[in-house]
Scaffold this motif. Sequence first.
Motif, PDB file in Angstrom:
ATOM      1  N   TYR A 211       0.801  -1.227   0.000  1.00 16.58           N
ATOM      2  CA  TYR A 211       0.000   0.000   0.000  1.00 16.58           C
ATOM      3  C   TYR A 211       0.835   1.278   0.000  1.00 16.58           C
ATOM      4  CZ  TYR A 211      -3.011  -3.637   1.930  1.00 16.58           C
ATOM      5  OH  TYR A 211      -3.681  -4.816   2.142  1.00 16.58           O
ATOM      6  N   GLY A 212       2.166   1.165   0.049  1.00 15.67           N
ATOM      7  CA  GLY A 212       3.002   2.330   0.282  1.00 15.67           C
ATOM      8  C   GLY A 212       2.850   3.445  -0.737  1.00 15.67           C
ATOM      9  N   GLU A 213       2.529   3.125  -1.990  1.00 17.70           N
ATOM     10  CA  GLU A 213       2.383   4.158  -3.015  1.00 17.70           C
ATOM     11  C   GLU A 213       0.996   4.792  -3.023  1.00 17.70           C
ATOM     12  OE1 GLU A 213       5.188   3.802  -6.601  1.00 17.70           O
ATOM     13  OE2 GLU A 213       4.312   1.796  -6.425  1.00 17.70           O
ATOM     14  N   LEU A 214       0.127   4.360  -2.114  1.00 18.04           N
ATOM     15  CA  LEU A 214      -1.217   4.937  -2.024  1.00 18.04           C
ATOM     16  C   LEU A 214      -1.267   5.932  -0.858  1.00 18.04           C
ATOM     17  CD1 LEU A 214      -3.447   1.798  -2.659  1.00 18.04           C
ATOM     18  CD2 LEU A 214      -2.685   3.523  -4.306  1.00 18.04           C
TER      19      LEU A 214
ATOM     20  N   LEU B 273      11.850  -7.606   1.262  1.00 19.58           N
ATOM     21  CA  LEU B 273      10.849  -6.578   0.980  1.00 19.58           C
ATOM     22  C   LEU B 273       9.898  -7.082  -0.092  1.00 19.58           C
ATOM     23  CD1 LEU B 273       9.755  -3.663   1.264  1.00 19.58           C
ATOM     24  CD2 LEU B 273      11.445  -2.984  -0.470  1.00 19.58           C
ATOM     25  N   LEU B 274       8.624  -7.196   0.262  1.00 18.24           N
ATOM     26  CA  LEU B 274       7.600  -7.690  -0.651  1.00 18.24           C
ATOM     27  C   LEU B 274       6.870  -6.521  -1.293  1.00 18.24           C
ATOM     28  CD1 LEU B 274       6.712 -10.013   2.130  1.00 18.24           C
ATOM     29  CD2 LEU B 274       6.762 -11.037  -0.135  1.00 18.24           C
ATOM     30  N   GLY B 275       6.782  -6.538  -2.627  1.00 19.50           N
ATOM     31  CA  GLY B 275       6.041  -5.522  -3.363  1.00 19.50           C
ATOM     32  C   GLY B 275       4.937  -6.155  -4.185  1.00 19.50           C
ATOM     33  N   SER B 276       4.001  -5.318  -4.639  1.00 22.21           N
ATOM     34  CA  SER B 276       2.841  -5.845  -5.365  1.00 22.21           C
ATOM     35  C   SER B 276       2.390  -4.863  -6.427  1.00 22.21           C
ATOM     36  CB  SER B 276       1.686  -6.093  -4.382  1.00 22.21           C
ATOM     37  OG  SER B 276       0.517  -6.478  -5.063  1.00 22.21           O
ATOM     38  N   PHE B 277       1.950  -5.401  -7.566  1.00 22.86           N
ATOM     39  CA  PHE B 277       1.304  -4.602  -8.596  1.00 22.86           C
ATOM     40  C   PHE B 277      -0.213  -4.559  -8.420  1.00 22.86           C
ATOM     41  CE2 PHE B 277       5.301  -5.784 -10.622  1.00 22.86           C
ATOM     42  CZ  PHE B 277       5.693  -4.582 -11.196  1.00 22.86           C
ATOM     43  N   SER B 278      -0.742  -5.307  -7.462  1.00 20.65           N
ATOM     44  CA  SER B 278      -2.196  -5.462  -7.349  1.00 20.65           C
ATOM     45  C   SER B 278      -2.904  -4.152  -7.040  1.00 20.65           C
ATOM     46  CB  SER B 278      -2.524  -6.493  -6.271  1.00 20.65           C
ATOM     47  OG  SER B 278      -2.094  -7.779  -6.651  1.00 20.65           O
ATOM     48  N   LYS B 279      -2.306  -3.308  -6.218  1.00 19.85           N
ATOM     49  CA  LYS B 279      -2.983  -2.084  -5.804  1.00 19.85           C
ATOM     50  C   LYS B 279      -2.680  -0.913  -6.731  1.00 19.85           C
ATOM     51  CE  LYS B 279      -4.202  -4.525  -2.223  1.00 19.85           C
ATOM     52  NZ  LYS B 279      -3.410  -5.744  -2.445  1.00 19.85           N
ATOM     53  N   VAL B 280      -1.596  -0.980  -7.490  1.00 22.93           N
ATOM     54  CA  VAL B 280      -1.214   0.153  -8.327  1.00 22.93           C
ATOM     55  C   VAL B 280      -1.513  -0.067  -9.808  1.00 22.93           C
ATOM     56  CG1 VAL B 280       0.578   0.841  -6.706  1.00 22.93           C
ATOM     57  CG2 VAL B 280       1.182  -0.641  -8.625  1.00 22.93           C
ATOM     58  N   MET B 281      -1.686  -1.317 -10.237  1.00 18.25           N
ATOM     59  CA  MET B 281      -2.026  -1.596 -11.626  1.00 18.25           C
ATOM     60  C   MET B 281      -3.319  -2.409 -11.709  1.00 18.25           C
ATOM     61  SD  MET B 281       1.815  -2.176 -13.186  1.00 18.25           S
ATOM     62  CE  MET B 281       1.304  -2.983 -14.686  1.00 18.25           C
TER      63      MET B 281
ATOM     64  N   ALA C 203       1.541   9.314 -12.855  1.00 17.73           N
ATOM     65  CA  ALA C 203       0.350  10.101 -13.157  1.00 17.73           C
ATOM     66  C   ALA C 203      -0.916   9.284 -12.888  1.00 17.73           C
ATOM     67  CB  ALA C 203       0.384  10.578 -14.603  1.00 17.73           C
ATOM     68  N   HIS C 204      -0.882   8.000 -13.261  1.00 19.80           N
ATOM     69  CA  HIS C 204      -2.015   7.123 -12.977  1.00 19.80           C
ATOM     70  C   HIS C 204      -2.229   6.987 -11.471  1.00 19.80           C
ATOM     71  CE1 HIS C 204      -4.814   3.805 -13.207  1.00 19.80           C
ATOM     72  NE2 HIS C 204      -3.983   3.022 -12.555  1.00 19.80           N
ATOM     73  N   LEU C 205      -1.138   6.839 -10.722  1.00 19.05           N
ATOM     74  CA  LEU C 205      -1.246   6.736  -9.271  1.00 19.05           C
ATOM     75  C   LEU C 205      -1.817   8.004  -8.658  1.00 19.05           C
ATOM     76  CD1 LEU C 205       2.071   4.883  -8.370  1.00 19.05           C
ATOM     77  CD2 LEU C 205      -0.238   4.119  -7.818  1.00 19.05           C
ATOM     78  N   GLU C 206      -1.454   9.152  -9.214  1.00 22.76           N
ATOM     79  CA  GLU C 206      -1.985  10.403  -8.679  1.00 22.76           C
ATOM     80  C   GLU C 206      -3.499  10.464  -8.837  1.00 22.76           C
ATOM     81  OE1 GLU C 206      -1.815  13.539  -6.395  1.00 22.76           O
ATOM     82  OE2 GLU C 206      -0.081  12.279  -6.891  1.00 22.76           O
ATOM     83  N   ARG C 207      -4.006   9.969  -9.970  1.00 27.99           N
ATOM     84  CA  ARG C 207      -5.466   9.923 -10.149  1.00 27.99           C
ATOM     85  C   ARG C 207      -6.094   8.983  -9.128  1.00 27.99           C
ATOM     86  NH1 ARG C 207      -3.698  10.131 -15.583  1.00 27.99           N
ATOM     87  NH2 ARG C 207      -3.753   7.855 -15.790  1.00 27.99           N
ATOM     88  N   MET C 208      -5.472   7.826  -8.913  1.00 27.04           N
ATOM     89  CA  MET C 208      -5.999   6.884  -7.937  1.00 27.04           C
ATOM     90  C   MET C 208      -5.989   7.495  -6.534  1.00 27.04           C
ATOM     91  SD  MET C 208      -4.245   3.286  -9.138  1.00 27.04           S
ATOM     92  CE  MET C 208      -4.985   2.396  -7.784  1.00 27.04           C
TER      93      MET C 208
END
Length: 422
Positions: free
Chosen positions: A227-230, A252-260, A309-314
Motif C-alpha cells: 500500500y506504500g504508493e497509495l 521486501l515484498l512488493g505488489s502490482f495489485s494495488k497500483v495496476m 500520473a495514474h497513481l496520482e489519479r488513484m
Amino acid sequence: MPDTIRAETIPADTSPADTLSAPVPPLAARAARTGSSPVRDILALTARPEVISFAGGLPAPELFDAQGMADAFRHVLAEQPQRALQYSTTEGDPALRAAVAARTTARGLPTGADDLLVTTGSQQGLSLLATALLEPGDVVLVEDPCYLAALQVFSLAGARVVPVPTDDEGLDPAALDEIAARERPRLLYVIPTFQNPTGRTLSAERRAAVADVAARRGLWIAEDDPYGELRFEGEPQRWVASFPGAEDRTALLGSFSKVMAPGLRLGTLRAPAPLRRALTVAKQAADLHTSTIDQAAAARYLADTDLDAHLERMRGAYRERRDALVDGLAGALPEGARWNRPAGGMFVWATLPAGYDATALLPHVVRQDVAYVPGAPFFTGAPDPTAVRLSFVTHGPQEIREGLERLRRALETAPEGARRDG
C-alpha cells in the motif's frame, strides 16, 4: 489349488477388490489446522450487487487503466509472441525487474534488477519466504492484529505464531524486543505502511527500533509493502530495509495489485543474495516461473505509461473516498465508538463501544445490504470483539454515504442479543 482356496475364503457378497481396499489417507495436519480466510468467506456472502460492502480490500475497478493494459498486451503479442507465450526464467522478466528496481531506487532504497525475484502476487512471496526460512515449530512474530493471509501461510508452514502488541501508532518496539528475547523467533512479519487491517503507519523512530531489535536478536524481517504508493498526505517513510541493522536481513515484498491490477497476480521480492537464491529454488518447485505474458505486458506498460500520473489519479479518488467514510462514521456508529484517519492505503480501523460484538452483529448488518469485516479474526492474541475493519476504496463517495446510512440503521435496529457480547 491356490485359486480355489482364495475363492472359497471370500464371502459371496464381496469382490476381491473390496478386500484389498484401505481407507483414504487423511489430509496433512497443516491443511486440517488451517482454516479458510474469514474475509474471503464474507466476500462470498456479500457478492449480491445490491450490497454496499466495506468488507474487501478490492481496488476500484473503474480506476483500472484497462486501455493502457490492453495496449500493452496487444503490443507484446504483436511484436514478440514467441517469447511472450514461452516458458521463462524463474527470476522473472529482465525488463520488468529493471523497471521495478529503478522505481525502488527512486524511492530511497538502492536496488538492482538482480536483487529482485518476480512472484505470482506478493502472496506467493510470503509462501516462498515460509518455505525458505521456516521449519515446523519455528516462531514467527506478527503484529496483533495481523493480515489474515499471512497467518494462513505461517500456519501451513507449521510455525508457531506469537503476537506483538500494537497501539494507535502500530507495533510496539519495546514489546518486540522483550518478546524476541524470550521466544527466540526466526522471523518478524510486518506491514509498516498503512497496515492491513488497521491502516496504521510506523514512524521513522519505530522503524529504526525494529531494525535494531532484528539485528540484536538475530531474526529475519519480512517487510510487506502493498500500500506504500497509495499515500494521500504526509511525507513518505523509509522502508525498514533501509535502516542500519536491517539491510542484510530484510525481505521486501512488493505488489502490482494495488497500483495496476490485482488480476495480473504480479509481485516482487527484494532479498539479500543468500536468501534470494533459496527463494529462487523454492519458486522453481512451486510454479517454475510467473506468467511470461503478464510480466512482459507489465514491463511494456511501465515503459509506455506514466504510472506516477495514474497513481496520482488513484490517490485523488481514494482520498475523497476515505474522507467520505471517516467523516461519516460519527453519524453511523454508536456513541463511544473510535476510529482512525489513515494517511493512505485502503482501510479504517474502528472499535464499537464496550460490549458490542461485531461478529454477532454481522448477519443482521448484511440483511440491511451493507457489510464490514469483524476485527476479531485478525488477532493472534486475545481478540477485540468490538473491532471492525472498513475498506473505503471499492465504492464512490455517494455509495459510501448510503452504505453508512444502512449501517446506522442496522446497528440501531439490531436485536439486543446480536448487539452485545454475552
